[in-house]
Design a protein around this motif. Structure first.
Motif, PDB file in Angstrom:
ATOM      1  N   ASP A 181     -13.072 -67.282  28.444  1.00  0.00           N
ATOM      2  CA  ASP A 181     -14.600 -67.675  28.526  1.00  0.00           C
ATOM      3  C   ASP A 181     -15.660 -66.721  27.933  1.00  0.00           C
ATOM      4  O   ASP A 181     -16.716 -66.829  27.053  1.00  0.00           O
ATOM      5  CB  ASP A 181     -15.233 -68.567  29.596  1.00  0.00           C
ATOM      6  CG  ASP A 181     -14.460 -69.604  29.682  1.00  0.00           C
ATOM      7  OD1 ASP A 181     -13.948 -70.352  28.880  1.00  0.00           O
ATOM      8  OD2 ASP A 181     -14.414 -69.941  30.761  1.00  0.00           O
ATOM      9  N   GLU A 182     -15.468 -65.459  28.272  1.00  0.00           N
ATOM     10  CA  GLU A 182     -16.156 -64.182  28.190  1.00  0.00           C
ATOM     11  C   GLU A 182     -16.249 -63.978  26.655  1.00  0.00           C
ATOM     12  O   GLU A 182     -17.245 -63.806  26.007  1.00  0.00           O
ATOM     13  CB  GLU A 182     -16.006 -63.006  28.817  1.00  0.00           C
ATOM     14  CG  GLU A 182     -16.705 -61.838  28.860  1.00  0.00           C
ATOM     15  CD  GLU A 182     -16.267 -60.628  29.605  1.00  0.00           C
ATOM     16  OE1 GLU A 182     -16.183 -59.487  28.882  1.00  0.00           O
ATOM     17  OE2 GLU A 182     -16.249 -60.729  30.760  1.00  0.00           O
ATOM     18  N   ASP A 183     -15.077 -63.811  26.119  1.00  0.00           N
ATOM     19  CA  ASP A 183     -14.916 -63.521  24.649  1.00  0.00           C
ATOM     20  C   ASP A 183     -15.363 -64.780  23.770  1.00  0.00           C
ATOM     21  O   ASP A 183     -16.119 -64.450  22.784  1.00  0.00           O
ATOM     22  CB  ASP A 183     -13.369 -63.582  24.160  1.00  0.00           C
ATOM     23  CG  ASP A 183     -13.008 -62.045  24.706  1.00  0.00           C
ATOM     24  OD1 ASP A 183     -13.614 -61.256  25.067  1.00  0.00           O
ATOM     25  OD2 ASP A 183     -11.717 -61.792  24.746  1.00  0.00           O
ATOM     26  N   ILE A 184     -15.443 -65.848  24.030  1.00  0.00           N
ATOM     27  CA  ILE A 184     -15.835 -67.141  23.330  1.00  0.00           C
ATOM     28  C   ILE A 184     -17.430 -66.975  23.517  1.00  0.00           C
ATOM     29  O   ILE A 184     -18.288 -67.217  22.307  1.00  0.00           O
ATOM     30  CB  ILE A 184     -15.462 -68.457  24.050  1.00  0.00           C
ATOM     31  CG1 ILE A 184     -13.842 -68.689  23.854  1.00  0.00           C
ATOM     32  CG2 ILE A 184     -16.286 -69.717  23.484  1.00  0.00           C
ATOM     33  CD1 ILE A 184     -13.108 -69.807  24.661  1.00  0.00           C
ATOM     34  N   ASN A 185     -18.016 -66.933  24.714  1.00  0.00           N
ATOM     35  CA  ASN A 185     -19.379 -66.910  25.094  1.00  0.00           C
ATOM     36  C   ASN A 185     -19.972 -65.786  24.005  1.00  0.00           C
ATOM     37  O   ASN A 185     -21.187 -65.628  23.751  1.00  0.00           O
ATOM     38  CB  ASN A 185     -19.725 -66.786  26.283  1.00  0.00           C
ATOM     39  CG  ASN A 185     -19.487 -67.981  27.147  1.00  0.00           C
ATOM     40  OD1 ASN A 185     -19.560 -69.238  26.387  1.00  0.00           O
ATOM     41  ND2 ASN A 185     -19.376 -67.957  28.298  1.00  0.00           N
ATOM     42  N   SER A 186     -19.294 -64.483  24.051  1.00  0.00           N
ATOM     43  CA  SER A 186     -19.993 -63.478  23.251  1.00  0.00           C
ATOM     44  C   SER A 186     -19.933 -63.818  21.912  1.00  0.00           C
ATOM     45  O   SER A 186     -20.688 -63.404  21.105  1.00  0.00           O
ATOM     46  CB  SER A 186     -18.933 -62.094  23.503  1.00  0.00           C
ATOM     47  OG  SER A 186     -19.297 -61.172  22.642  1.00  0.00           O
ATOM     48  N   LYS A 187     -18.736 -64.344  21.239  1.00  0.00           N
ATOM     49  CA  LYS A 187     -18.765 -64.693  19.832  1.00  0.00           C
ATOM     50  C   LYS A 187     -19.774 -65.832  19.592  1.00  0.00           C
ATOM     51  O   LYS A 187     -20.331 -65.641  18.777  1.00  0.00           O
ATOM     52  CB  LYS A 187     -17.305 -65.122  19.710  1.00  0.00           C
ATOM     53  CG  LYS A 187     -17.204 -65.792  18.079  1.00  0.00           C
ATOM     54  CD  LYS A 187     -17.604 -64.619  17.087  1.00  0.00           C
ATOM     55  CE  LYS A 187     -16.516 -63.559  16.790  1.00  0.00           C
ATOM     56  NZ  LYS A 187     -16.795 -62.631  15.686  1.00  0.00           N
ATOM     57  N   LEU A 188     -20.083 -66.674  20.560  1.00  0.00           N
ATOM     58  CA  LEU A 188     -21.068 -67.660  20.354  1.00  0.00           C
ATOM     59  C   LEU A 188     -22.360 -67.099  20.160  1.00  0.00           C
ATOM     60  O   LEU A 188     -23.295 -67.377  19.502  1.00  0.00           O
ATOM     61  CB  LEU A 188     -21.003 -68.786  21.732  1.00  0.00           C
ATOM     62  CG  LEU A 188     -22.032 -69.845  21.423  1.00  0.00           C
ATOM     63  CD1 LEU A 188     -21.686 -70.775  20.233  1.00  0.00           C
ATOM     64  CD2 LEU A 188     -21.587 -70.736  22.845  1.00  0.00           C
ATOM     65  N   THR A 189     -22.718 -66.135  21.098  1.00  0.00           N
ATOM     66  CA  THR A 189     -24.113 -65.526  21.158  1.00  0.00           C
ATOM     67  C   THR A 189     -24.371 -64.732  19.852  1.00  0.00           C
ATOM     68  O   THR A 189     -25.122 -64.846  18.990  1.00  0.00           O
ATOM     69  CB  THR A 189     -24.175 -64.413  22.184  1.00  0.00           C
ATOM     70  OG1 THR A 189     -24.006 -64.898  23.473  1.00  0.00           O
ATOM     71  CG2 THR A 189     -25.448 -63.912  21.971  1.00  0.00           C
ATOM     72  N   GLU A 190     -22.958 -64.224  19.046  1.00  0.00           N
ATOM     73  CA  GLU A 190     -23.257 -63.378  17.809  1.00  0.00           C
ATOM     74  C   GLU A 190     -23.397 -64.505  16.582  1.00  0.00           C
ATOM     75  O   GLU A 190     -24.320 -64.279  15.992  1.00  0.00           O
ATOM     76  CB  GLU A 190     -21.703 -62.991  17.674  1.00  0.00           C
ATOM     77  CG  GLU A 190     -21.689 -62.169  16.225  1.00  0.00           C
ATOM     78  CD  GLU A 190     -20.254 -61.545  16.261  1.00  0.00           C
ATOM     79  OE1 GLU A 190     -19.902 -61.776  15.015  1.00  0.00           O
ATOM     80  OE2 GLU A 190     -19.779 -61.062  17.087  1.00  0.00           O
ATOM     81  N   LEU A 191     -22.857 -65.678  16.691  1.00  0.00           N
ATOM     82  CA  LEU A 191     -23.027 -66.737  15.813  1.00  0.00           C
ATOM     83  C   LEU A 191     -24.248 -67.337  15.922  1.00  0.00           C
ATOM     84  O   LEU A 191     -24.871 -67.698  14.859  1.00  0.00           O
ATOM     85  CB  LEU A 191     -21.990 -67.458  15.951  1.00  0.00           C
ATOM     86  CG  LEU A 191     -20.516 -67.411  15.718  1.00  0.00           C
ATOM     87  CD1 LEU A 191     -19.491 -68.407  15.998  1.00  0.00           C
ATOM     88  CD2 LEU A 191     -19.953 -66.942  14.190  1.00  0.00           C
ATOM     89  N   GLN A 192     -24.798 -67.596  17.133  1.00  0.00           N
ATOM     90  CA  GLN A 192     -26.287 -67.890  17.072  1.00  0.00           C
ATOM     91  C   GLN A 192     -27.037 -67.141  16.591  1.00  0.00           C
ATOM     92  O   GLN A 192     -28.230 -67.425  15.919  1.00  0.00           O
ATOM     93  CB  GLN A 192     -26.441 -68.311  18.804  1.00  0.00           C
ATOM     94  CG  GLN A 192     -27.659 -69.111  19.047  1.00  0.00           C
ATOM     95  CD  GLN A 192     -27.712 -70.463  18.248  1.00  0.00           C
ATOM     96  OE1 GLN A 192     -26.808 -71.149  18.602  1.00  0.00           O
ATOM     97  NE2 GLN A 192     -28.672 -70.743  17.374  1.00  0.00           N
ATOM     98  N   THR A 193     -26.988 -65.862  17.087  1.00  0.00           N
ATOM     99  CA  THR A 193     -27.884 -64.777  16.505  1.00  0.00           C
ATOM    100  C   THR A 193     -27.912 -64.942  14.984  1.00  0.00           C
ATOM    101  O   THR A 193     -29.066 -64.949  14.330  1.00  0.00           O
ATOM    102  CB  THR A 193     -27.617 -63.496  16.914  1.00  0.00           C
ATOM    103  OG1 THR A 193     -27.961 -63.564  18.336  1.00  0.00           O
ATOM    104  CG2 THR A 193     -28.449 -62.381  16.466  1.00  0.00           C
ATOM    105  N   ASP A 194     -26.746 -64.888  14.064  1.00  0.00           N
ATOM    106  CA  ASP A 194     -26.665 -64.935  12.947  1.00  0.00           C
ATOM    107  C   ASP A 194     -27.338 -66.280  12.363  1.00  0.00           C
ATOM    108  O   ASP A 194     -27.869 -66.143  11.259  1.00  0.00           O
ATOM    109  CB  ASP A 194     -25.359 -64.844  12.468  1.00  0.00           C
ATOM    110  CG  ASP A 194     -25.150 -64.704  10.920  1.00  0.00           C
ATOM    111  OD1 ASP A 194     -25.452 -63.877  10.380  1.00  0.00           O
ATOM    112  OD2 ASP A 194     -24.371 -65.734  10.412  1.00  0.00           O
TER     113      ASP A 194
END
Length: 105
Positions: free
Chosen positions: A39-52
């Motif tokens: 979940d930590e890796d998914i949420n981290s990637k989600l934050t990155e994608l949302q920022t982009d």
């Protein structure tokens, strides 16, 4: 497209096999023949994608507001073949206004 957890999973592992649903507001991920992603890796990637995604809001707005390709072709043709730059000047003014009204930063 606004990123979600499924998008984040596919960004981490494009070949991942899983199902993703929300049940009463809780994420439920079922993995098939794929090593689960934390979940930590998914949420981290989600934050990155949302920022982009957020950083490209100007581009999405510009795409809607730019004059049409038809307007461009008409203005360019009249300028190059017909010798009249009236429509071209109007096109350039509209185009530049969209860029000014929707700056990159």
């Amino acid at each position: 497209m606004i990123p979600d957890k499924a998008t984040a999973i596919k960004a981490i592992n494009p070949t991942a096999k899983f199902s993703y649903t929300k049940v009463d507001g809780v994420d439920v991920i079922t993995w098939y023949e794929t090593t689960p992603i934390s979940d930590e890796d998914i949420n981290s990637k989600l934050t990155e994608l949302q920022t982009d995604y957020n950083n490209k809001a100007y581009a999405r707005k510009r795409a809607i507001e730019y004059p049409s390709i038809k307007d461009f072709m008409e203005a360019y043709t009249e300028k190059e073949i017909g010798g009249s730059s009236t429509k071209w000047d109007a096109y350039v003014t509209k185009y530049n206004k969209v860029r000014t009204d929707n700056p990159k930063w």
